[in-house]
Motif scaffolding. Structure first.
Motif, PDB file in Angstrom:
ATOM      1  N   ALA A  36     -25.929 -28.872 -28.409  1.00 65.98           N
ATOM      2  CA  ALA A  36     -27.179 -28.407 -27.806  1.00 65.98           C
ATOM      3  C   ALA A  36     -27.498 -26.957 -28.160  1.00 65.98           C
ATOM      4  N   VAL A  37     -26.477 -26.151 -28.454  1.00 63.75           N
ATOM      5  CA  VAL A  37     -26.696 -24.748 -28.802  1.00 63.75           C
ATOM      6  C   VAL A  37     -27.183 -24.616 -30.243  1.00 63.75           C
ATOM      7  N   GLY A  38     -26.641 -25.420 -31.151  1.00 64.82           N
ATOM      8  CA  GLY A  38     -27.056 -25.361 -32.549  1.00 64.82           C
ATOM      9  C   GLY A  38     -25.997 -25.851 -33.511  1.00 64.82           C
ATOM     10  N   ILE A  39     -26.147 -25.458 -34.769  1.00 64.55           N
ATOM     11  CA  ILE A  39     -25.233 -25.826 -35.846  1.00 64.55           C
ATOM     12  C   ILE A  39     -24.072 -24.841 -35.842  1.00 64.55           C
ATOM     13  N   PHE A  40     -22.848 -25.359 -36.066  1.00 67.16           N
ATOM     14  CA  PHE A  40     -21.685 -24.483 -36.072  1.00 67.16           C
ATOM     15  C   PHE A  40     -20.717 -24.834 -37.194  1.00 67.16           C
ATOM     16  N   GLU A  41     -19.846 -23.860 -37.503  1.00 70.44           N
ATOM     17  CA  GLU A  41     -18.727 -24.058 -38.419  1.00 70.44           C
ATOM     18  C   GLU A  41     -17.455 -23.746 -37.659  1.00 70.44           C
ATOM     19  N   LYS A  59     -24.391 -20.671 -36.190  1.00 75.32           N
ATOM     20  CA  LYS A  59     -25.209 -20.021 -37.215  1.00 75.32           C
ATOM     21  C   LYS A  59     -26.244 -19.109 -36.546  1.00 75.32           C
ATOM     22  N   GLY A  60     -26.183 -17.816 -36.847  1.00 76.03           N
ATOM     23  CA  GLY A  60     -27.121 -16.850 -36.310  1.00 76.03           C
ATOM     24  C   GLY A  60     -26.928 -16.513 -34.847  1.00 76.03           C
ATOM     25  N   ALA A  61     -25.768 -16.869 -34.268  1.00 70.47           N
ATOM     26  CA  ALA A  61     -25.562 -16.623 -32.835  1.00 70.47           C
ATOM     27  C   ALA A  61     -24.100 -16.234 -32.571  1.00 70.47           C
ATOM     28  N   HIS A  62     -23.583 -16.643 -31.442  1.00 74.03           N
ATOM     29  CA  HIS A  62     -22.262 -16.233 -30.971  1.00 74.03           C
ATOM     30  C   HIS A  62     -21.140 -17.124 -31.516  1.00 74.03           C
ATOM     31  N   THR A  63     -19.909 -16.726 -31.183  1.00 73.58           N
ATOM     32  CA  THR A  63     -18.703 -17.455 -31.578  1.00 73.58           C
ATOM     33  C   THR A  63     -17.919 -17.810 -30.326  1.00 73.58           C
ATOM     34  N   HIS A  80      -9.341 -25.339 -23.633  1.00 74.99           N
ATOM     35  CA  HIS A  80     -10.274 -24.432 -22.979  1.00 74.99           C
ATOM     36  C   HIS A  80     -11.020 -23.611 -24.018  1.00 74.99           C
ATOM     37  N   TRP A  81     -12.226 -23.174 -23.663  1.00 72.10           N
ATOM     38  CA  TRP A  81     -13.024 -22.303 -24.513  1.00 72.10           C
ATOM     39  C   TRP A  81     -13.225 -20.974 -23.828  1.00 72.10           C
ATOM     40  N   SER A  82     -13.546 -19.960 -24.629  1.00 71.10           N
ATOM     41  CA  SER A  82     -13.891 -18.655 -24.052  1.00 71.10           C
ATOM     42  C   SER A  82     -14.864 -17.922 -24.981  1.00 71.10           C
ATOM     43  N   ILE A  83     -15.762 -17.190 -24.334  1.00 73.65           N
ATOM     44  CA  ILE A  83     -16.690 -16.287 -25.007  1.00 73.65           C
ATOM     45  C   ILE A  83     -16.607 -14.991 -24.201  1.00 73.65           C
ATOM     46  N   GLY A  84     -15.856 -14.029 -24.698  1.00 77.93           N
ATOM     47  CA  GLY A  84     -15.645 -12.816 -23.924  1.00 77.93           C
ATOM     48  C   GLY A  84     -14.980 -13.147 -22.604  1.00 77.93           C
ATOM     49  N   GLU A  85     -15.602 -12.781 -21.493  1.00 78.88           N
ATOM     50  CA  GLU A  85     -15.060 -13.056 -20.160  1.00 78.88           C
ATOM     51  C   GLU A  85     -15.418 -14.455 -19.637  1.00 78.88           C
ATOM     52  N   SER A  86     -16.360 -15.125 -20.259  1.00 85.56           N
ATOM     53  CA  SER A  86     -16.754 -16.479 -19.832  1.00 85.56           C
ATOM     54  C   SER A  86     -15.741 -17.495 -20.335  1.00 85.56           C
ATOM     55  N   LYS A  87     -15.394 -18.453 -19.475  1.00 84.82           N
ATOM     56  CA  LYS A  87     -14.376 -19.465 -19.839  1.00 84.82           C
ATOM     57  C   LYS A  87     -14.755 -20.820 -19.275  1.00 84.82           C
ATOM     58  N   GLY A  88     -14.212 -21.842 -19.915  1.00 85.70           N
ATOM     59  CA  GLY A  88     -14.444 -23.200 -19.420  1.00 85.70           C
ATOM     60  C   GLY A  88     -13.475 -24.183 -20.007  1.00 85.70           C
TER      61      GLY A  88
END
Length: 88
Positions: A36-41, A59-63, A80-88
């Motif tokens: 839903a966020v977009g295309i990724f590698e 692509k063109g956004a966050h990791t 689990h995933w994390s983006i900085g302090e956000s986790k899930g």
């Protein structure tokens, strides 16, 4: 390489994602896909026989950093995933 379908949870909701390619071989993890966020590698590595860590670069956004384990003889990933302090 193979196609995988899965989901991630964010904000109490599940979001589908598709790995059009996902290859775990020789301690290296590579792939690409979309959600839903977009295309990724995907780039990463296997930490142990079942431990896995990879980055999902949009692509063109966050990791997003993923840490987990390979399940069912390498046919699934749980973790689990994390983006900085956000986790899930």
């Amino acid at each position: 390489m193979c196609d995988w379908k899965g989901w991630y949870e964010y904000g109490g909701r599940q979001y589908e994602m598709t790995f059009q390619e996902f290859d775990v071989s020789c301690e290296t993890v590579t792939g690409k896909g979309f959600d839903a966020v977009g295309i990724f590698e995907i780039t990463g590595y296997c930490e142990t026989a079942s431990g896995i860590q990879f980055l999902k670069h949009y692509k063109g956004a966050h990791t997003v950093l993923y840490n987990g384990t390979l399940d069912n003889d390498g046919q699934g990933v749980t973790g689990h995933w994390s983006i900085g302090e956000s986790k899930g």
